[in-house]
Write a protein that holds these residues in place. Structure first.
Motif, PDB file in Angstrom:
ATOM      1  N   LYS A  83       0.828  -1.206   0.000  1.00  0.00           N
ATOM      2  CA  LYS A  83       0.000   0.000   0.000  1.00  0.00           C
ATOM      3  C   LYS A  83       0.862   1.256   0.000  1.00  0.00           C
ATOM      4  O   LYS A  83       0.598   2.210  -0.739  1.00  0.00           O
ATOM      5  N   GLU A  84       1.880   1.276   0.856  1.00  0.00           N
ATOM      6  CA  GLU A  84       2.786   2.419   0.915  1.00  0.00           C
ATOM      7  C   GLU A  84       4.141   1.969   1.449  1.00  0.00           C
ATOM      8  O   GLU A  84       4.270   0.889   2.037  1.00  0.00           O
ATOM      9  N   VAL A  85       5.141   2.820   1.233  1.00  0.00           N
ATOM     10  CA  VAL A  85       6.511   2.516   1.650  1.00  0.00           C
ATOM     11  C   VAL A  85       7.111   3.769   2.275  1.00  0.00           C
ATOM     12  O   VAL A  85       6.991   4.862   1.723  1.00  0.00           O
ATOM     13  N   PHE A  86       7.740   3.599   3.429  1.00  0.00           N
ATOM     14  CA  PHE A  86       8.475   4.711   4.023  1.00  0.00           C
ATOM     15  C   PHE A  86       9.838   4.224   4.496  1.00  0.00           C
ATOM     16  O   PHE A  86      10.071   3.025   4.644  1.00  0.00           O
ATOM     17  N   GLN A  87      10.749   5.162   4.703  1.00  0.00           N
ATOM     18  CA  GLN A  87      12.096   4.832   5.158  1.00  0.00           C
ATOM     19  C   GLN A  87      12.429   5.599   6.430  1.00  0.00           C
ATOM     20  O   GLN A  87      11.936   6.714   6.642  1.00  0.00           O
ATOM     21  N   VAL A  88      13.261   4.975   7.257  1.00  0.00           N
ATOM     22  CA  VAL A  88      13.675   5.565   8.527  1.00  0.00           C
ATOM     23  C   VAL A  88      15.198   5.542   8.594  1.00  0.00           C
ATOM     24  O   VAL A  88      15.822   4.514   8.309  1.00  0.00           O
ATOM     25  N   LEU A  89      15.797   6.669   8.967  1.00  0.00           N
ATOM     26  CA  LEU A  89      17.236   6.756   9.192  1.00  0.00           C
ATOM     27  C   LEU A  89      17.466   6.932  10.687  1.00  0.00           C
ATOM     28  O   LEU A  89      16.822   7.772  11.320  1.00  0.00           O
ATOM     29  N   PHE A  90      18.377   6.162  11.261  1.00  0.00           N
ATOM     30  CA  PHE A  90      18.489   6.072  12.714  1.00  0.00           C
ATOM     31  C   PHE A  90      19.943   5.907  13.149  1.00  0.00           C
ATOM     32  O   PHE A  90      20.817   5.553  12.357  1.00  0.00           O
ATOM     33  N   ARG A  91      20.184   6.126  14.412  1.00  0.00           N
ATOM     34  CA  ARG A  91      21.518   5.968  15.016  1.00  0.00           C
ATOM     35  C   ARG A  91      21.767   4.501  15.341  1.00  0.00           C
ATOM     36  O   ARG A  91      20.871   3.778  15.768  1.00  0.00           O
ATOM     37  N   SER A  92      23.007   4.056  15.150  1.00  0.00           N
ATOM     38  CA  SER A  92      23.386   2.694  15.508  1.00  0.00           C
ATOM     39  C   SER A  92      24.844   2.663  15.954  1.00  0.00           C
ATOM     40  O   SER A  92      25.427   3.704  16.293  1.00  0.00           O
ATOM     41  N   THR A  93      25.436   1.461  15.946  1.00  0.00           N
ATOM     42  CA  THR A  93      26.789   1.240  16.454  1.00  0.00           C
ATOM     43  C   THR A  93      27.540   0.340  15.483  1.00  0.00           C
ATOM     44  O   THR A  93      26.970  -0.624  14.966  1.00  0.00           O
ATOM     45  N   ASP A  94      28.822   0.636  15.242  1.00  0.00           N
ATOM     46  CA  ASP A  94      29.572  -0.187  14.297  1.00  0.00           C
ATOM     47  C   ASP A  94      30.318  -1.309  15.016  1.00  0.00           C
ATOM     48  O   ASP A  94      30.180  -1.505  16.230  1.00  0.00           O
ATOM     49  N   SER A  95      31.141  -2.033  14.280  1.00  0.00           N
ATOM     50  CA  SER A  95      31.816  -3.209  14.839  1.00  0.00           C
ATOM     51  C   SER A  95      32.863  -2.867  15.889  1.00  0.00           C
ATOM     52  O   SER A  95      33.226  -3.712  16.707  1.00  0.00           O
ATOM     53  N   LEU A  96      33.371  -1.640  15.867  1.00  0.00           N
ATOM     54  CA  LEU A  96      34.364  -1.213  16.853  1.00  0.00           C
ATOM     55  C   LEU A  96      33.727  -0.385  17.960  1.00  0.00           C
ATOM     56  O   LEU A  96      34.417   0.335  18.687  1.00  0.00           O
ATOM     57  N   GLU A  97      32.404  -0.490  18.079  1.00  0.00           N
ATOM     58  CA  GLU A  97      31.619   0.186  19.118  1.00  0.00           C
ATOM     59  C   GLU A  97      31.608   1.704  18.956  1.00  0.00           C
ATOM     60  O   GLU A  97      31.371   2.443  19.917  1.00  0.00           O
ATOM     61  N   ASN A  98      31.853   2.180  17.749  1.00  0.00           N
ATOM     62  CA  ASN A  98      31.737   3.602  17.455  1.00  0.00           C
ATOM     63  C   ASN A  98      30.347   3.909  16.905  1.00  0.00           C
ATOM     64  O   ASN A  98      29.632   3.013  16.444  1.00  0.00           O
ATOM     65  N   ALA A  99      29.985   5.178  16.935  1.00  0.00           N
ATOM     66  CA  ALA A  99      28.683   5.583  16.412  1.00  0.00           C
ATOM     67  C   ALA A  99      28.628   5.397  14.900  1.00  0.00           C
ATOM     68  O   ALA A  99      29.577   5.711  14.181  1.00  0.00           O
ATOM     69  N   THR A 100      27.522   4.866  14.422  1.00  0.00           N
ATOM     70  CA  THR A 100      27.229   4.827  12.997  1.00  0.00           C
ATOM     71  C   THR A 100      25.734   5.034  12.846  1.00  0.00           C
ATOM     72  O   THR A 100      25.037   5.354  13.816  1.00  0.00           O
ATOM     73  N   TRP A 101      25.224   4.876  11.657  1.00  0.00           N
ATOM     74  CA  TRP A 101      23.796   5.065  11.421  1.00  0.00           C
ATOM     75  C   TRP A 101      23.325   4.052  10.397  1.00  0.00           C
ATOM     76  O   TRP A 101      24.132   3.380   9.744  1.00  0.00           O
ATOM     77  N   GLY A 102      22.033   3.916  10.291  1.00  0.00           N
ATOM     78  CA  GLY A 102      21.477   2.945   9.366  1.00  0.00           C
ATOM     79  C   GLY A 102      20.170   3.425   8.779  1.00  0.00           C
ATOM     80  O   GLY A 102      19.586   4.421   9.219  1.00  0.00           O
ATOM     81  N   VAL A 103      19.706   2.689   7.773  1.00  0.00           N
ATOM     82  CA  VAL A 103      18.452   2.992   7.085  1.00  0.00           C
ATOM     83  C   VAL A 103      17.647   1.710   6.961  1.00  0.00           C
ATOM     84  O   VAL A 103      18.209   0.639   6.697  1.00  0.00           O
ATOM     85  N   THR A 104      16.351   1.810   7.165  1.00  0.00           N
ATOM     86  CA  THR A 104      15.475   0.680   6.897  1.00  0.00           C
ATOM     87  C   THR A 104      14.294   1.141   6.063  1.00  0.00           C
ATOM     88  O   THR A 104      13.878   2.306   6.138  1.00  0.00           O
ATOM     89  N   THR A 105      13.783   0.237   5.245  1.00  0.00           N
ATOM     90  CA  THR A 105      12.655   0.512   4.361  1.00  0.00           C
ATOM     91  C   THR A 105      11.465  -0.308   4.837  1.00  0.00           C
ATOM     92  O   THR A 105      11.577  -1.528   4.988  1.00  0.00           O
ATOM     93  N   VAL A 106      10.350   0.358   5.082  1.00  0.00           N
ATOM     94  CA  VAL A 106       9.187  -0.300   5.679  1.00  0.00           C
ATOM     95  C   VAL A 106       8.040  -0.339   4.671  1.00  0.00           C
ATOM     96  O   VAL A 106       7.651   0.691   4.107  1.00  0.00           O
ATOM     97  N   PHE A 107       7.510  -1.548   4.475  1.00  0.00           N
ATOM     98  CA  PHE A 107       6.400  -1.780   3.555  1.00  0.00           C
ATOM     99  C   PHE A 107       5.118  -1.976   4.359  1.00  0.00           C
ATOM    100  O   PHE A 107       5.084  -2.773   5.303  1.00  0.00           O
ATOM    101  N   VAL A 108       4.085  -1.267   3.967  1.00  0.00           N
ATOM    102  CA  VAL A 108       2.784  -1.329   4.642  1.00  0.00           C
ATOM    103  C   VAL A 108       1.797  -2.022   3.704  1.00  0.00           C
ATOM    104  O   VAL A 108       1.696  -1.658   2.524  1.00  0.00           O
ATOM    105  N   PRO A 109       1.062  -3.031   4.194  1.00  0.00           N
ATOM    106  CA  PRO A 109       0.143  -3.761   3.312  1.00  0.00           C
ATOM    107  C   PRO A 109      -1.161  -3.011   3.072  1.00  0.00           C
ATOM    108  O   PRO A 109      -1.520  -2.094   3.813  1.00  0.00           O
ATOM    109  N   HIS A 110      -1.871  -3.425   2.049  1.00  0.00           N
ATOM    110  CA  HIS A 110      -3.189  -2.846   1.785  1.00  0.00           C
ATOM    111  C   HIS A 110      -4.127  -3.074   2.964  1.00  0.00           C
ATOM    112  O   HIS A 110      -4.924  -2.198   3.311  1.00  0.00           O
TER     113      HIS A 110
END
Length: 443
Positions: A83-110
């Motif tokens: 039905k629709e798609v949105f994306q979220v950008l957020f704070r995360s952590t990398d393999s050396l425990e430093n700050a990083t960020w990520g993106v996810t794509t969310v699909f919403v059904p009819h």
């Protein structure tokens, strides 16, 4: 005529289905008539939205930075039930425990799960965090971009058909760190935290709950996430996780595939993991042949390829020929420590969420004994696991053969559709011989 710079192709004879780029990565679909109905997102490497905001490092993991509503033109997306798609950008952590960020794509059904209930105000909407294996160190082959042209297995559409929302994280992160399980686990967890935080206010979903699902490299991200969850995200209560075709040890699997049809996975993994480790990347560059038929330039071509392209290009190549000292260069203490740290599962923690784990006994990419041992260790320490060992087929086959059971497990923990009988506590191992009937639809 719309020109596409990205095609979604399925290769039945290889492990993963990945997006294939045209030679010119800058060519995107063009809006022929200017009405905006044929637009696509730009490549992540050129997308101004695909960047963390100023001061982002100070935020806590899981913090939502941006929401891009109507991320895709859904009239052009060949995924069922969207039905629709949105994306979220957020704070995360990398393999050396430093700050990083990520993106996810969310699909919403009819028709969402809670749309069909008489008490939707109190309904708990199920969200599946689906870790799609994309097997590449090329950022521009990330799911957030490629899914505009469809999905490889149909599993997103199947989950949407049950009324669940589906979140697909770019779990390799902004460096496309394929094979780096630590950052993949953290980003997977933070993508769930971010989506659960975003949907109540932005989309009116009052009681969301989430479960994880991943196969092959998507299974590695999922499994790392459930190991990290008790300490890294203790307030996050996952409903469950389905994990199939897992590789518990990259140290074992790497040499197994180094001269095979899937040699490209090893090339991508070496590039992807060292993107998280500057010292090891520097060492790597000194150990690759500067010239000759197997040289550093050709090796790093993989970082401009989709997983599909690298599987074709490096098929049956002896990966160790790129190294001055052969396989021994990858066994240097610093490299060996990196591969062990990133590629050994079962050492990060004990999962405290219900797990459905499924594997082909004759999996050709990883020994079944390693998965058996991993699960035995978890069970001895109190985990709740249903483990299916399928005596039919290999790694690729179980991707299909385990699909219906995975969806039914999601039905067990999220509600909706058929369910899978699951132990209320402890562990249960089931040996079965099952091949999915190609004439029987998976729902």
């Amino acid at each position: 005529m719309v020109r596409l710079g990205l095609l979604l192709l399925r290769v039945a004879t290889v492990t993963e289905a990945i997006w294939q780029f045209s030679p010119d990565l800058t060519v995107l679909a063009q809006d022929d008539d200017g009405d905006g109905t044929e637009s696509y997102l730009p490549l992540p490497s050129t997308d101004s939205w695909y960047r963390a905001p100023e001061g982002w490092e100070e935020a806590t993991p899981g913090t939502v930075f941006k929401i891009r509503k109507n991320a895709y033109n859904v009239s052009l997306v060949p995924i069922a039930n969207v039905k629709e798609v949105f994306q979220v950008l957020f704070r995360s952590t990398d393999s050396l425990e430093n700050a990083t960020w990520g993106v996810t794509t969310v699909f919403v059904p009819h028709r969402s799960q809670c749309d069909s209930t008489t008490s939707s105000a109190n309904c708990s909407q199920g969200i599946v965090s689906y870790q799609l294996p994309y097997d590449t160190s090329c950022l521009d082959a990330s799911p957030s971009f490629g899914l505009q042209w469809g999905e490889p297995y149909g599993e997103i559409g199947m989950a949407l058909g049950r009324g669940w929302w589906v979140s697909v994280p770019d779990f390799e992160g902004p460096l496309a760190s394929y094979g780096a399980n630590i950052v993949a686990g953290y980003i997977t967890l933070d993508s769930v935290r971010a989506v659960l935080a975003a949907v109540p206010d932005a989309f009116g979903v009052k009681h969301p709950r989430a479960a994880l699902w991943g196969y092959s490299n998507g299974a590695s991200a999922t499994e790392a996430a459930v190991e990290f969850a008790p300490k890294y995200a203790p307030a996050l209560k996952l409903a469950g996780a389905a994990i199939g075709g897992l590789t518990p040890s990259q140290i074992t699997s790497g040499p197994m595939i180094a001269r095979t049809q899937v040699s490209g996975l090893l090339v991508q993994g070496i590039i992807g993991i060292t993107s998280q480790y500057p010292k090891q990347r520097e060492y790597l560059l000194t150990r690759l042949h500067p010239s000759g038929p197997y040289n550093v330039t050709e090796f790093f071509w993989a970082s401009y390829m989709s997983g599909w392209q690298s599987l074709l290009y490096y098929s049956y190549v002896d990966v160790f020929q790129y190294f001055i000292g052969g396989q021994a260069d990858l066994e240097e203490p610093g490299m060996a420590a990196m591969f062990y740290r990133e590629g050994t599962l079962g050492v990060f923690g004990i999962p405290d969420t219900p797990l459905f784990m499924y594997q082909a006994v004759e999996d050709d990419l990883t020994p079944i004994a390693e998965t058996d041992s991993l699960i035995q260790n978890f069970c001895e320490k109190g985990s709740n696991i249903l483990y299916h060992r399928n005596h039919w087929g290999g790694h690729n086959d179980e991707l299909t053969n385990g699909r219906q059971r995975s969806l039914d497990f999601m039905g067990t923990v999220l509600g909706g559709g058929d369910v899978l009988e699951f132990p209320s506590s402890g562990c249960k191992t089931v040996n079965l011989t099952f091949m999915q009937d190609p004439q029987k639809p998976i729902v």
